[in-house]
Design a protein around this motif. Structure first.
Motif, mmCIF file in Angstrom:
data_model
loop_
_atom_site.group_PDB
_atom_site.id
_atom_site.type_symbol
_atom_site.label_atom_id
_atom_site.label_comp_id
_atom_site.label_asym_id
_atom_site.label_seq_id
_atom_site.Cartn_x
_atom_site.Cartn_y
_atom_site.Cartn_z
ATOM 1 N N UNK A 127 0.828 -1.209 0.000
ATOM 2 C CA UNK A 127 0.000 0.000 0.000
ATOM 3 C C UNK A 127 0.848 1.239 0.000
ATOM 4 N N UNK A 128 0.359 2.253 -0.670
ATOM 5 C CA UNK A 128 1.071 3.529 -0.672
ATOM 6 C C UNK A 128 0.083 4.678 -0.846
ATOM 7 N N UNK A 129 0.318 5.748 -0.107
ATOM 8 C CA UNK A 129 -0.416 6.989 -0.347
ATOM 9 C C UNK A 129 -1.917 6.879 -0.196
ATOM 10 N N UNK A 130 -2.365 6.145 0.814
ATOM 11 C CA UNK A 130 -3.766 6.098 1.176
ATOM 12 C C UNK A 130 -4.609 5.227 0.235
ATOM 13 N N UNK A 131 -4.648 5.567 -1.030
ATOM 14 C CA UNK A 131 -5.559 4.856 -1.931
ATOM 15 C C UNK A 131 -4.870 3.855 -2.832
ATOM 16 N N UNK A 132 -3.563 3.863 -2.822
ATOM 17 C CA UNK A 132 -2.850 3.181 -3.902
ATOM 18 C C UNK A 132 -2.008 2.016 -3.419
ATOM 19 N N UNK A 133 -1.525 1.254 -4.394
ATOM 20 C CA UNK A 133 -0.436 0.320 -4.170
ATOM 21 C C UNK A 133 0.682 0.767 -5.096
ATOM 22 N N UNK A 134 1.907 0.369 -4.786
ATOM 23 C CA UNK A 134 3.043 0.922 -5.523
ATOM 24 C C UNK A 134 2.867 0.739 -7.034
ATOM 25 N N UNK A 135 2.348 -0.407 -7.432
ATOM 26 C CA UNK A 135 2.241 -0.701 -8.873
ATOM 27 C C UNK A 135 1.263 0.226 -9.597
ATOM 28 N N UNK A 136 0.358 0.887 -8.843
ATOM 29 C CA UNK A 136 -0.567 1.822 -9.482
ATOM 30 C C UNK A 136 0.164 2.942 -10.213
ATOM 31 N N UNK A 137 1.363 3.284 -9.736
ATOM 32 C CA UNK A 137 2.068 4.415 -10.332
ATOM 33 C C UNK A 137 2.598 4.080 -11.730
ATOM 34 N N UNK A 138 3.401 3.011 -11.889
ATOM 35 C CA UNK A 138 3.783 2.686 -13.273
ATOM 36 C C UNK A 138 2.587 2.343 -14.160
ATOM 37 N N UNK A 139 1.585 1.629 -13.617
ATOM 38 C CA UNK A 139 0.437 1.271 -14.462
ATOM 39 C C UNK A 139 -0.319 2.506 -14.919
ATOM 40 N N UNK A 140 -0.537 3.457 -13.977
ATOM 41 C CA UNK A 140 -1.252 4.680 -14.343
ATOM 42 C C UNK A 140 -0.428 5.501 -15.321
ATOM 43 N N UNK A 141 0.886 5.560 -15.077
ATOM 44 C CA UNK A 141 1.753 6.278 -16.006
ATOM 45 C C UNK A 141 1.644 5.689 -17.415
ATOM 46 N N UNK A 142 1.571 4.364 -17.505
ATOM 47 C CA UNK A 142 1.467 3.717 -18.812
ATOM 48 C C UNK A 142 0.209 4.176 -19.530
ATOM 49 N N UNK A 143 -0.931 4.042 -18.868
ATOM 50 C CA UNK A 143 -2.187 4.347 -19.563
ATOM 51 C C UNK A 143 -2.271 5.848 -19.849
ATOM 52 N N UNK A 144 -1.739 6.666 -18.949
ATOM 53 C CA UNK A 144 -1.748 8.110 -19.187
ATOM 54 C C UNK A 144 -0.770 8.510 -20.292
ATOM 55 N N UNK A 145 0.179 7.612 -20.613
ATOM 56 C CA UNK A 145 1.130 7.876 -21.696
ATOM 57 C C UNK A 145 0.721 7.143 -22.968
ATOM 58 N N UNK A 146 -0.535 6.664 -22.989
ATOM 59 C CA UNK A 146 -1.046 5.938 -24.158
ATOM 60 C C UNK A 146 -0.325 4.631 -24.445
#
Lengths: 401, 378
Positions: A33-52
């Motif tokens: 878990x990280x940052x209240x709502x997230x897990x660490x993997x949410x960051x690279x995964x979100x970056x991927x989809x936000x980068x198309x």
């Protein structure tokens, strides 16, 4: 094959994260878990989809249950696709035997067939233990412009910390001429962030060669990158100047959580143009009670706060009962802090219970180290956990304080 | 378990709360910090393994469609069944008899004729959107089957004043729970009454017949033409629901029911049932942020809020910003509204995207909350 992808991302999520001790006893580091709502993997995964980038292979190995369940079909990240999307890639058994992933390069090597299915020009290699916001599309643009065979994303770090990283030296055009893994006497402050873009053909060539090299540790930083450099492949450094944090240690995990707090946080996750996505828990909004005090904290759904919460990060469904104090701490999903208990300068993992009147850790000003309680730890009423202790649920049960 | 499909009426009592339904359906009225009213009806169905749900819409359903999307947040994005929005059927040529879109429950059901006739499920659960409750519909269906009922009506025995009863449908029954009468909007009933929660279970084939009969005989009223007219030859049973429920039939009622959620017992009853979570659209807002000097008491706060001031006895929806020096008491502030610095708000219901500038003072009264429509800058 009916379509191809320009760029496929490979996310290395198999690491044990042994420096997080109790926090990774039952779960892989990327699922922490990280940052209240997230897990660490949410960051690279979100970056991927936000980068198309909509095709992501996630390489898992260590304690994959929670991670696999969390990723699921990729729907929270819009990675549930008819072609591409997210695919979990565990080690497998083949005709000639079965191998665990021996190193980062070997993990990709074992999944060359996965990459081949999408016939991409480029492969983006990511790791599952960094917290950051990055537009990979810009990096890919840079990669294409320079005509590199490999682009490595770099961050300027203070010279005294440089020997903890892979350090590379580049010329005025950002062309890399030297790479050293954790050098004792660093010549540059450009640290590799563990984010690489390779031309697919070049990557395949070097991975196959590396696999056939006796004694190689099959690692990108130790083997692939140095070999490519030695052969004179064009390699460029892509300079990144945003927030980036390796959360591989208890201290850095705690710090990264604290970086989210305040009016002008080090790392702002509240960005409508770059939303971090996570799997939702379907809980009610947080309730802040009559006698509660909540300051400089971030809190999410399902929390019920009747005590005091200061300078802290609380994940979903955390309960803080009357008279309890949570200060300078990170509390993960589903944990209960009972009446009059104190949690100070600590990280408490998921589904733990801090019994009535128990004290975990010490004031941040006095304590030297962060105190940690592992997943599912049940602390009896009145227990005192000394500062700096790192205890799993088993340790607590066995009375090992 | 018997198979069932669901049908939700999204507009049925819109005119009861014009302040909130001016630009949306009853189904998409925001409630409880992160929900829309339809979430409760939908979640009840999904939690009873009902995986095919039709939503009958009438007008103003853009916000509802936006909220529901493909239905994935309720696990209803399915290749078989799933969520089906049933917009009104109006054609240029074929509206001789009905120049307007429907006005009653029976009219609305005409809309669902294809949905009902083409389904294969044995039972249909009908539900309105103006009721907030967390009910075990599996149990209601079982009750319906066990009792061999033709229609089961979910009721709640509760004390009603004349004023309250006026906005409800009251169910009268004999000692065995068999329904003897239904009274719409009674003028002079009070005391302990069985209020109809407008959740009904019936066989799909029976509902199909009701629709065909309505078409061919020109029935107008579900209460009169279906229930009252058939109460002796059909078996209509009441199912008594014991948990918390709220009916959103006036603005004051909306205010009061919202504030009910500040009670732990009510929250436990609505949100605290482990096997029956309430689902809603996932927005990926950041977690709520409390700044240095913030003071929040007895309030329900959704994700995405940023709070620098004082918030008491209030409900803040997702993405609400509260500036420094501001005091918000007894308010409901909806999604993405921004309250500036040094503002005083008391008993205010602010709809979505309202901007309240620095230094403003706005106040209503508990029985007459001051309501701000969507979008203005104050």
């Amino acid at each position: 094959m009916f379509k191809k992808k320009e760029c496929v991302a490979m996310l290395l999520a198999g690491g044990q994260g042994s420096r997080l001790y109790a926090l990774t006893e039952f779960t892989a580091k990327p699922a922490v878990s990280f940052g209240s709502k997230y897990r660490i993997i949410d960051f690279p995964l979100s970056n991927c989809i936000n980068s198309n980038i909509d095709t992501v292979g996630v390489l898992t190995q260590y304690q994959p249950l929670q991670l696999n369940e969390y990723i699921g079909n990729g729907q929270p990240w819009d990675l549930d696709r008819t072609f591409g999307g997210v695919t979990v890639l565990p080690p497998y058994q083949g005709k000639n035997g079965a191998d665990w992933y021996k190193g980062t390069a070997n993990a990709i090597y074992q999944n060359l067939k996965y990459i081949e299915r999408y016939d991409p020009e480029y492969v983006l290699i990511l790791s599952g233990d960094h917290i950051y916001k990055m537009d990979y599309a810009k990096m890919l643009q840079f990669h294409k412009k320079t005509g590199a065979a490999c682009t490595i994303s770099v961050l300027n770090v203070p010279i005294e910390e440089a020997s903890r990283f892979g350090i590379l030296s580049s010329d005025e055009n950002n062309k890399i001429f030297k790479f050293e893994e954790k050098p004792p006497k660093p010549q540059s402050t450009k640290a590799s962030m563990g984010i690489y873009i390779f031309n697919k053909d070049v990557l395949f060539k070097y991975l196959i060669e590396d696999e056939n090299t006796e004694g190689s540790s099959n690692d990108f930083g130790k083997n692939i990158i140095p070999t490519m450099l030695q052969r004179g492949e064009p390699m460029y450094a892509y300079e990144f100047d945003g927030y980036w944090k390796d959360v591989g240690t208890i201290k850095s995990l705690w710090e990264a959580n604290m970086d989210l707090l305040g009016k002008n946080p080090e790392f702002d996750i509240d960005d409508d143009n770059w939303r971090f996505r996570s799997r939702n828990v379907a809980a009610a909004p947080q309730f802040i009670g009559e006698n509660a005090v909540v300051e400089n904290s971030i809190i999410t759904e399902g929390c019920v706060i009747n005590g005091t919460v200061i300078n802290s990060v609380l994940s979903a469904n955390v309960t803080v009962e009357e008279g309890a104090v949570v200060k300078d701490s990170v509390i993960m999903q589903g944990t209960t802090v009972k009446k009059n208990a104190s949690v100070l300068y600590s990280i408490i993992d998921e589904e733990a219970i801090v019994g009535e009147g128990a004290v975990v850790g010490n004031d941040k000003e006095k304590a030297k180290e962060v105190t940690v309680l592992g997943m599912g730890a049940v602390l009896p009423a009145g227990t005192k956990i000394d500062e700096g202790k790192i205890l799993s649920a088993e340790d607590v049960k066995g009375g090992n304080k | 378990m018997a198979t069932a499909a669901g049908l939700i009426f999204s507009n049925i009592h819109d005119r009861n709360v014009p302040e909130l339904t001016g630009k949306r359906s009853m189904a998409s009225v925001p409630f409880g910090g992160r929900y829309r009213l339809v979430d409760f009806a939908l979640s009840n169905m999904v939690n009873a393994n009902i995986t095919k749900v039709g939503i009958i819409t009438h007008y103003n359903y853009q916000s509802l469609v936006d909220h529901l999307g493909t239905g994935k947040d309720w696990d209803l994005a399915r290749s078989t069944g799933g969520l089906k929005i049933l917009p009104p059927q109006i054609t240029t040529f074929d509206n001789a008899g009905t120049k307007t879109v429907f006005s009653s429950r029976l009219d609305a059901l005409m809309n669902a004729y294809n949905f009902v006739s083409k389904s294969t499920e044995e039972y249909i659960v009908l539900s309105d959107c103006d009721i907030v409750c967390n009910i075990d519909l599996k149990d209601v269906i079982k009750f319906h089957v066990d009792n061999g009922a033709d229609i089961t009506l979910v009721t709640k025995n509760v004390y009603m004043t004349k004023e309250n009863a006026k906005n409800c449908t009251i169910v009268e029954s004999d000692d065995n729970g068999r329904v003897t009468n239904l009274v719409d909007n009674p003028a002079s009933m009070e005391g302990m009454l069985d209020v109809c929660l407008n959740i009904f279970v019936l066989r799909r084939e029976y509902l199909n017949r009701i629709i065909i009969d309505t078409l061919s005989r020109g029935y107008k009223s579900f209460t009169k033409d279906i229930i009252a007219a058939n109460k002796d030859n059909m078996k209509f049973m009441k199912y008594e629901y014991a948990g918390y429920f709220a009916t959103i039939n006036t603005l004051d009622g909306y205010f009061k029911s919202s504030m009910d959620l500040l009670s732990a017992e009510v929250r436990d009853c609505v949100f605290g049932v482990k096997s029956r979570p309430v689902y809603t659209k996932v927005k990926n807002s950041a977690p709520a942020k409390y700044m240095e000097g913030a003071s929040v008491k007895n309030s329900l706060i959704a994700d995405g809020c940023v709070i620098e001031g004082v918030v008491e006895n209030s409900i803040l929806f997702r993405g609400v910003h509260v500036g420094k020096g501001t005091v918000i008491k007894n308010c409901i502030i909806m999604q993405d509204s921004t309250v500036g610095k040094d503002v005083n708000l008391n008993c205010v219901i602010a709809d979505k995207n309202v901007v309240i500038k620095d230094g403003r003072n706005l106040s209503g009264h508990e029985t007459h909350p001051f309501s701000l429509a969507k979008g203005p800058v104050i």
